[in-house]
Motif scaffolding. Structure first.
Motif: not given
Ligand code: ZN
Ligand code: DGT
Ligand code: CA
Ligand code: CA
Length: 627
Positions: A395, A427, A467, A492, A494, A522, A583
């Motif tokens: 990550h 991302h 991610e 994740s 977002h 997260h 991250d």
């Molecule tokens: Zn994230």
């Protein structure tokens, strides 16, 4: 820090600060944009490339960098300072810059508040909101005013604590400074910082010194000290400009270990330790370990002005909750027996102190009064994971999405850390603000990663991941055939944080059940001291992760530390696998794994329970088996 020049990311930060300051001053928007564009250009190139361009005087060949900006960048790169920036900072009221931290307030609005209502700080802004004057301004309205007030209140509520990461940096400087004093014999940071809590109320330092005066003098004169709130023979307290406070306690060297243990806490742990001592006919306090029938307090001359220890001591009977009938005389398992010698027990280390009470050494991170003493008695404490156990990290972002270092720079940084592997996870397309990758760009990155691995240019093996956004309905942002081409997927949330608990929980579980999901990013979305977690039933999420063999990350960014340590002990006992994920958005962000280690240790985690402590071959096999 005495390094002279700045790195490109530091320079980029200065440029965007300049943009913000100019905007606050109401400067020409083109000028403002020039600095912001310059910052983005810098973020997207390699460190070495910047050095090369500066050396050749070719900075201006880069998009968006003119002659004037080029000179400023070169100066920052060389000296780390820029006269123009210093003057600009001095010309803007500091209160205006502070107002930027309030959600919903950008430079334009802040300028309007200043120009129309003469507001230059948060106190003035609060009053204007309460008077209803802000609502009347063009472009504000009652809703905005309410939002600003709520933001100010949040800031006050959170402002009292500090991120562990920030506090640790300050504390390390203070410990190093104290160690350099010739009068200082022993020094250690204690309190919540030493216990590795995610946030820290204040710093606590314990010092044994041959002479007290010069140590206190040094402490109250540290740079950045704004106010000295206590100053005595045994204690001094200061507050820094940042709002962070620090307590210094000076003790005779034979009390050092007891004071260190006491002021490391936690309070619950201390209470239980005292009960244990009493059950063995001993009395434990910050001053020592004594036969229980004696009264002991600070020795003569130890009570300085601003002294609070005695008040503390006065509460002890209550703390222990001891009833007359459990003052029993169980003294087996080591320790001084009751009633015997009249002398205090002497110890050199905390390990000896624990041993005197029949306990194995309890690492500070476990001292939360959550069963660590029972486990230490039975010799059942886990061998906690350590920073040196890490062999890589998953990550991580690159300039391909919203990172600030290139793939090659990140790989080189992993090499410098001695890591065996590095997982990339930029991302996905729906995260537009984070410059998420579409299918085509992602596949190009995968190819780049495979080529780098084949070239053996870096020692660290690179894992190609993403991610991947969990869309509002729980589906993933990419189709399965594409996801199958990656080594691993971090899923994740977002977007749409406002969903109700049942919907959010269902959404996340659906993502966990996707056959391609390897890790959950997260889990609660919290930003410490800034934003609450979204509503989600963590217990159900853990159940689903266990049922589907999905890893839950400890997001090690100092602002997140999510999933919280309080969940880990039970979850890991049930077999949940963890990964400590930095991250990272730049090379220095990889170092944040240290904050993740705190969380893992507080969660009682052993090395084997954390994927990125495994050797490369084992990780590879595990991924293969999952695919
Ligand atoms: Zn994230
Ligand atoms: P913080 O600063 O709020 O993040 O948390 P701590 O744990 O650093 O708390 P702090 O600075 O108030 O005190 C340091 C340690 O001293 C604390 O963890 C345990 C000990 N201590 C302080 N006050 C008391 C008390 O009233 N009773 C007991 N048993 N211990 C105390
Ligand atoms: Ca503290
Ligand atoms: Ca304190």
């Amino acid at each position: 820090m005495f390094s002279s020049g700045m790195t490109k990311n530091e320079i980029a930060d200065v440029l965007s600060d300049i943009g913000t300051l100019l905007e606050l001053k109401g400067e020409n928007p083109f000028k403002v944009r020039a600095y912001q564009a310059g910052a983005r250009t810098l973020e997207a190139i390699e460190e070495a490339e910047l050095a090369r361009l500066i050396e050749k005087g070719e900075l201006q060949t880069m998009k968006g960098i003119g002659e004037a900006l080029g000179l400023k960048i070169a100066e920052l790169h060389r000296t780390g300072r820029l006269e123009f920036f210093e003057k600009l900072k001095a010309s803007v009221e500091p209160g205006l810059v502070e107002m930027l931290q309030i959600p919903g307030l950008g430079p334009k609005k802040i300028r309007a508040l200043r120009d129309k209502l003469w507001i230059v700080d948060i106190a003035g802004l609060t009053q204007a909101c309460l008077d209803g004057r802000v609502a009347e301004l063009d472009g504000f309205g009652a809703k905005t005013q309410e939002k600003i007030l709520a933001g100010i209140r949040n800031r006050e509520a959170y402002g009292r604590r500090h991120l562990w990461w920030d506090a640790a940096e300050v504390a390390a400087g203070i410990v190093a400074g104290l160690r350099r004093l010739q009068q200082v014999q022993r020094v250690e940071a204690a309190g919540s910082l030493r216990r590795g809590m995610e946030t820290v109320g204040d710093l606590d330092f314990i010092v044994a010194a041959s002479e007290v005066g010069p140590v206190v003098e040094w402490f109250v004169s540290m740079p950045g000290v704004n106010e000295v709130t206590a100053r005595g023979e045994t204690k001094a307290s200061v507050r820094f400009d940042s709002g962070l406070q620090a307590d210094l306690r000076l003790v005779p060297s034979d009390q050092f270990v007891f004071a260190l243990h006491h002021f490391t806490g936690s309070k619950d742990h201390n209470v239980q330790m005292r009960q244990r001592a009493l059950a063995r006919g001993l009395s434990l306090s910050e001053w020592g370990l004594f036969p229980a029938d004696e009264k002991h307090g600070p020795s003569e001359g130890q009570r300085g002005s601003g002294e609070r220890m005695t008040e503390d001591g006065g509460q002890r009977a209550e703390d222990t909750g001891l009833r007359a009938d459990d003052g029993g005389l169980r003294t087996e398992g080591g320790g001084q027996s009751a009633g015997g010698g009249q002398r205090p027990v002497l110890v050199q280390t905390e390990a000896e102190l624990f041993a005197k009470l029949g306990l194995h050494y309890i690492p500070p991170e476990l001292r939360e009064g959550l069963g660590e003493i029972e486990a230490a008695e039975k010799g059942e404490l886990p061998r906690l994971v350590e920073h040196a156990d890490l062999r890589g990290a998953f990550h991580n972002h690159t300039t391909a999405s919203d990172g600030r270092n290139t793939l090659a720079e990140m790989a080189a940084a992993a090499d410098a850390l001695g890591w065996e592997y590095l997982g990339i996870a930029d991302h996905s397309k729906t995260s537009v603000v984070a410059n998420g990758l579409n299918e085509e760009r992602l596949l190009r990155q995968v190819a780049e990663i495979r080529a780098l691995n084949a070239s053996k240019r870096f020692k660290a093996h690179l894992f190609a991941g993403v991610e991947c956004d969990i869309l509002p309905d729980g589906t993933l942002d990419f189709d399965e055939p594409l996801l199958r081409q990656l080594d691993y997927i971090v899923a994740s949330v977002h977007s749409l944080f406002s969903q109700d608990e049942a919907t959010m929980t269902k959404r996340i579980i659906r993502a966990i059940e996707h056959p391609c999901t390897v890790m959950l990013g997260h889990v609660t979305g919290r930003l410490l001291l800034r934003r609450e977690a979204y509503r989600v039933d963590v217990a159900k999420v853990i159940d689903a992760a266990l049922a589907n063999g999905v890893i839950i990350e400890i997001n090690a960014h100092p602002n997140r530390l999510d999933l919280d340590w309080r969940h880990w002990r039970k979850a890991a006992e049930r077999g949940l696998l963890c990964s400590i994920n930095p991250d990272a958005h730049d090379t220095s962000g990889l170092g944040h794994v240290r904050a993740g280690i705190n969380v893992a240790r507080k969660g009682w985690l052993r090395r084997e329970q954390i994927l990125n402590t495994w050797p490369l071959a084992q990780v590879g096999e595990w991924m293969q088996a999952r695919a």
